[in-house]
Design a protein around this motif. Structure first.
Motif, PDB file in Angstrom:
ATOM      1  N   GLN A  13       0.774  -0.961  -0.122  1.00 17.76           N
ATOM      2  CA  GLN A  13      -0.283  -0.297   0.242  1.00 17.76           C
ATOM      3  C   GLN A  13       0.939   1.438   0.044  1.00 17.76           C
ATOM      4  OE1 GLN A  13      -2.692  -0.433   3.384  1.00 17.76           O
ATOM      5  NE2 GLN A  13      -4.258  -1.127   1.695  1.00 17.76           N
ATOM      6  N   ALA A  14       0.255   2.347  -0.456  1.00 13.08           N
ATOM      7  CA  ALA A  14       0.946   3.749  -0.468  1.00 13.08           C
ATOM      8  C   ALA A  14       1.524   4.132   0.953  1.00 13.08           C
ATOM      9  CB  ALA A  14      -0.002   4.798  -1.136  1.00 13.08           C
ATOM     10  N   GLY A  15       2.607   4.349   0.962  1.00 10.45           N
ATOM     11  CA  GLY A  15       3.014   4.897   2.242  1.00 10.45           C
ATOM     12  C   GLY A  15       3.921   3.713   3.031  1.00 10.45           C
ATOM     13  N   MET A  83      13.098   0.224   0.383  1.00 10.48           N
ATOM     14  CA  MET A  83      12.077   1.415  -0.295  1.00 10.48           C
ATOM     15  C   MET A  83      11.010   1.767   0.853  1.00 10.48           C
ATOM     16  SD  MET A  83      11.876  -0.134  -4.308  1.00 10.48           S
ATOM     17  CE  MET A  83      11.041  -1.621  -3.442  1.00 10.48           C
ATOM     18  N   ASN A  84      11.099   2.985   1.143  1.00  5.15           N
ATOM     19  CA  ASN A  84      10.391   3.744   2.265  1.00  5.15           C
ATOM     20  C   ASN A  84       9.372   4.653   1.525  1.00  5.15           C
ATOM     21  OD1 ASN A  84      11.599   2.018   3.988  1.00  5.15           O
ATOM     22  ND2 ASN A  84      13.131   3.693   4.574  1.00  5.15           N
ATOM     23  N   SER A  85       8.391   4.863   2.179  1.00  8.54           N
ATOM     24  CA  SER A  85       7.190   5.799   1.864  1.00  8.54           C
ATOM     25  C   SER A  85       6.978   5.621   0.272  1.00  8.54           C
ATOM     26  CB  SER A  85       7.825   7.438   1.913  1.00  8.54           C
ATOM     27  OG  SER A  85       8.012   7.672   3.181  1.00  8.54           O
ATOM     28  N   LEU A  86       6.449   4.679  -0.172  1.00  5.41           N
ATOM     29  CA  LEU A  86       6.422   4.052  -1.592  1.00  5.41           C
ATOM     30  C   LEU A  86       5.012   4.858  -1.704  1.00  5.41           C
ATOM     31  CD1 LEU A  86       7.174   0.301  -1.535  1.00  5.41           C
ATOM     32  CD2 LEU A  86       8.291   2.313  -2.959  1.00  5.41           C
ATOM     33  N   SER A  87       4.798   5.210  -3.302  1.00  8.37           N
ATOM     34  CA  SER A  87       3.804   5.931  -3.731  1.00  8.37           C
ATOM     35  C   SER A  87       3.428   5.037  -5.122  1.00  8.37           C
ATOM     36  CB  SER A  87       4.016   7.287  -4.024  1.00  8.37           C
ATOM     37  OG  SER A  87       4.863   7.193  -5.222  1.00  8.37           O
ATOM     38  N   PRO A  88       2.126   5.196  -5.584  1.00  9.88           N
ATOM     39  CA  PRO A  88       1.858   4.227  -6.767  1.00  9.88           C
ATOM     40  C   PRO A  88       3.062   4.557  -7.841  1.00  9.88           C
ATOM     41  CG  PRO A  88       0.021   5.330  -5.902  1.00  9.88           C
ATOM     42  CD  PRO A  88       1.230   5.699  -4.871  1.00  9.88           C
ATOM     43  N   VAL A 117       7.227  -4.460  -8.297  1.00  7.97           N
ATOM     44  CA  VAL A 117       6.751  -3.917  -7.282  1.00  7.97           C
ATOM     45  C   VAL A 117       5.418  -3.198  -7.748  1.00  7.97           C
ATOM     46  CG1 VAL A 117       7.219  -2.022  -5.639  1.00  7.97           C
ATOM     47  CG2 VAL A 117       8.936  -3.689  -6.254  1.00  7.97           C
ATOM     48  N   THR A 118       4.431  -3.310  -7.006  1.00  2.05           N
ATOM     49  CA  THR A 118       3.051  -2.620  -7.205  1.00  2.05           C
ATOM     50  C   THR A 118       2.506  -2.084  -5.947  1.00  2.05           C
ATOM     51  OG1 THR A 118       2.571  -4.393  -8.660  1.00  2.05           O
ATOM     52  CG2 THR A 118       0.866  -2.986  -7.885  1.00  2.05           C
ATOM     53  N   VAL A 119       2.425  -0.604  -6.136  1.00  2.00           N
ATOM     54  CA  VAL A 119       2.135   0.170  -5.013  1.00  2.00           C
ATOM     55  C   VAL A 119       0.490   0.635  -5.206  1.00  2.00           C
ATOM     56  CG1 VAL A 119       2.690   1.992  -3.536  1.00  2.00           C
ATOM     57  CG2 VAL A 119       4.495   0.924  -4.698  1.00  2.00           C
ATOM     58  N   SER A 120      -0.295   0.065  -4.441  1.00  2.21           N
ATOM     59  CA  SER A 120      -1.783   0.705  -4.469  1.00  2.21           C
ATOM     60  C   SER A 120      -1.950   1.888  -3.776  1.00  2.21           C
ATOM     61  CB  SER A 120      -2.478  -0.311  -4.205  1.00  2.21           C
ATOM     62  OG  SER A 120      -2.283  -0.889  -2.693  1.00  2.21           O
ATOM     63  N   SER A 121      -2.847   2.723  -4.250  1.00  2.00           N
ATOM     64  CA  SER A 121      -3.377   3.654  -3.583  1.00  2.00           C
ATOM     65  C   SER A 121      -4.310   3.683  -2.636  1.00  2.00           C
ATOM     66  CB  SER A 121      -3.822   4.883  -4.558  1.00  2.00           C
ATOM     67  OG  SER A 121      -4.906   4.242  -5.485  1.00  2.00           O
TER      68      SER A 121
END
Length: 121
Positions: A13-15, A83-88, A117-121
């Protein structure tokens, strides 16, 4: 030849945070600088980070400084990307590489197959 195998990708998830690993085999791991690239859907491949053979020197693009951290363990022939604070916008296939680092310039000799890597909003 150096064989590189990435792991640790997935959905987050994002963040959130994620740590990628890259296991190397073949020639002596500590003889190579290591790095990460990524490629998002429909975009060109992008440099993410690199570090020297000893791990004492690192290079990042300004856009990723402070959020991503590259490291290596030469006793385990493994490199990492925290990787930290990930965003879409970080959604991409991440590639492990081995090569040469001269100052701020990193040249790739070997590529892994990548991990998504998939980052969901």
């Amino acid at each position: 030849q150096v064989q590189l195998v990435e792991s640790g990708g997935g959905l987050v998830q994002a963040g959130g945070s994620l740590r990628l690993s890259c296991a190397a085999s073949g020639r002596t791991f500590s003889n190579y600088a290591m790095g990460w690239f990524r490629q998002a859907p429909g975009k060109e491949r992008e440099f993410v980070a690199a570090l020297s053979r000893s791990g004492g020197s690192t290079v990042y693009p300004d856009s990723l400084k402070g959020r991503f951290t590259i490291s290596r363990d030469n006793t385990k022939n493994t490199m990492y990307l925290q990787m930290n604070s990930l965003s879409p916008e970080d959604t991409a296939v991440y590639y492990c590489t081995a090569g040469v680092l001269l100052g701020q310039n990193y040249g790739v000799h070997y590529w892994g197959r990548g991990t998504l890597v998939t980052v969901s909003s």
